[in-house]
Motif scaffolding. Structure first.
Motif, PDB file in Angstrom:
ATOM      1  N   VAL A   6       3.607  -0.948   9.720  1.00 47.91           N
ATOM      2  CA  VAL A   6       2.596  -1.136   8.686  1.00 47.91           C
ATOM      3  C   VAL A   6       1.307  -1.559   9.385  1.00 47.91           C
ATOM      4  O   VAL A   6       1.269  -2.609  10.032  1.00 47.91           O
ATOM      5  N   ILE A   7       0.272  -0.728   9.289  1.00 45.59           N
ATOM      6  CA  ILE A   7      -1.021  -1.066   9.897  1.00 45.59           C
ATOM      7  C   ILE A   7      -1.984  -1.465   8.787  1.00 45.59           C
ATOM      8  O   ILE A   7      -2.177  -0.731   7.828  1.00 45.59           O
ATOM      9  N   GLY A   8      -2.574  -2.656   8.961  1.00 46.22           N
ATOM     10  CA  GLY A   8      -3.427  -3.234   7.932  1.00 46.22           C
ATOM     11  C   GLY A   8      -2.639  -4.288   7.167  1.00 46.22           C
ATOM     12  O   GLY A   8      -2.939  -4.613   6.025  1.00 46.22           O
ATOM     13  N   ALA A   9      -1.623  -4.841   7.827  1.00 42.15           N
ATOM     14  CA  ALA A   9      -0.728  -5.818   7.203  1.00 42.15           C
ATOM     15  C   ALA A   9      -1.461  -7.121   6.909  1.00 42.15           C
ATOM     16  O   ALA A   9      -2.356  -7.526   7.643  1.00 42.15           O
ATOM     17  N   SER A  10      -1.032  -7.774   5.825  1.00 42.80           N
ATOM     18  CA  SER A  10      -1.653  -9.020   5.388  1.00 42.80           C
ATOM     19  C   SER A  10      -0.589  -9.994   4.894  1.00 42.80           C
ATOM     20  O   SER A  10       0.420  -9.585   4.324  1.00 42.80           O
ATOM     21  N   THR A  11      -0.855 -11.282   5.097  1.00 39.71           N
ATOM     22  CA  THR A  11       0.036 -12.313   4.561  1.00 39.71           C
ATOM     23  C   THR A  11      -0.275 -12.600   3.096  1.00 39.71           C
ATOM     24  O   THR A  11       0.477 -13.310   2.434  1.00 39.71           O
ATOM     25  N   LEU A  34       1.088  -4.729  11.951  1.00 42.67           N
ATOM     26  CA  LEU A  34      -0.129  -4.973  12.709  1.00 42.67           C
ATOM     27  C   LEU A  34      -1.240  -5.291  11.720  1.00 42.67           C
ATOM     28  O   LEU A  34      -1.440  -4.555  10.747  1.00 42.67           O
ATOM     29  N   GLY A  35      -1.945  -6.394  11.948  1.00 44.28           N
ATOM     30  CA  GLY A  35      -3.015  -6.794  11.059  1.00 44.28           C
ATOM     31  C   GLY A  35      -4.134  -7.482  11.827  1.00 44.28           C
ATOM     32  O   GLY A  35      -4.069  -7.618  13.048  1.00 44.28           O
ATOM     33  N   LEU A  36      -5.137  -7.928  11.116  1.00 46.65           N
ATOM     34  CA  LEU A  36      -6.258  -8.627  11.757  1.00 46.65           C
ATOM     35  C   LEU A  36      -5.844 -10.004  12.264  1.00 46.65           C
ATOM     36  O   LEU A  36      -6.335 -10.466  13.290  1.00 46.65           O
ATOM     37  N   THR A  60       2.588   3.531   8.151  1.00 40.16           N
ATOM     38  CA  THR A  60       1.954   3.533   6.839  1.00 40.16           C
ATOM     39  C   THR A  60       0.644   2.761   6.941  1.00 40.16           C
ATOM     40  O   THR A  60       0.625   1.636   7.434  1.00 40.16           O
ATOM     41  N   LEU A  61      -0.437   3.421   6.549  1.00 40.26           N
ATOM     42  CA  LEU A  61      -1.783   2.873   6.746  1.00 40.26           C
ATOM     43  C   LEU A  61      -2.320   2.163   5.514  1.00 40.26           C
ATOM     44  O   LEU A  61      -2.263   2.684   4.401  1.00 40.26           O
ATOM     45  N   TYR A  62      -2.888   0.997   5.774  1.00 46.71           N
ATOM     46  CA  TYR A  62      -3.607   0.231   4.752  1.00 46.71           C
ATOM     47  C   TYR A  62      -4.974  -0.160   5.314  1.00 46.71           C
ATOM     48  O   TYR A  62      -5.374  -1.311   5.259  1.00 46.71           O
ATOM     49  N   LEU A  63      -5.657   0.820   5.907  1.00 48.93           N
ATOM     50  CA  LEU A  63      -7.005   0.631   6.460  1.00 48.93           C
ATOM     51  C   LEU A  63      -7.895   1.733   5.910  1.00 48.93           C
ATOM     52  O   LEU A  63      -7.474   2.888   5.853  1.00 48.93           O
ATOM     53  N   ASN A  64      -9.132   1.384   5.572  1.00 51.62           N
ATOM     54  CA  ASN A  64     -10.039   2.440   5.098  1.00 51.62           C
ATOM     55  C   ASN A  64     -10.364   3.389   6.253  1.00 51.62           C
ATOM     56  O   ASN A  64     -10.199   3.034   7.422  1.00 51.62           O
TER      57      ASN A  64
END
Length: 119
Positions: A6-11, A34-36, A60-64
């Motif tokens: 998961v790219i753009g992962a957030s807590t 992977l996240g910021l 799976t992408l969660y980045l603009n």
């Protein structure tokens, strides 16, 4: 089960990436993230460095699209079977690059795919 990154992962529990991690783990799908910022969702550690994960089946992408550019080479280097572009992440330039590197892409919603047993 095959591994998903998961790219753009957030807590943040209100973020779709967070919900996706929980649903993937609920299906016992091996998941890395992977996240910021570093953090943890269930038993999944969120890394903030582009690590050389092995045997990644799906990303799976969660980045603009603009933020994805710095990940092009990294994602291609992992040689996943497929990359899922979730709503709001559609990027036809990247889709073309993936195709040129024999990586499938799918414009879909990971949460819908999971809930309809199409993942």
């Amino acid at each position: 089960m095959k591994k998903t990154l998961v790219i753009g992962a957030s807590t943040n529990p209100n973020r779709y990436s967070n919900i996706a991690i929980k649903r993937l783990r609920g299906r016992e799908i091996k998941t890395v993230a992977l996240g910021l910022r570093k953090g943890k969702v269930l038993d999944v550690a969120i890394d903030n460095e582009k690590l050389p994960y092995k045997k990644v089946d799906t990303i799976t992408l969660y980045l603009n699209p603009k933020r994805q550019e710095e990940y092009y080479n990294y994602i291609i280097s992992l040689q996943p079977k497929r990359v899922i572009f979730n709503p709001g992440t559609e990027n036809y330039e990247f889709v073309k690059l993936l195709k040129e590197n024999n990586i499938e892409s799918e414009i879909a919603c990971t949460l819908v795919l999971l809930s309809t047993n199409q993942y």
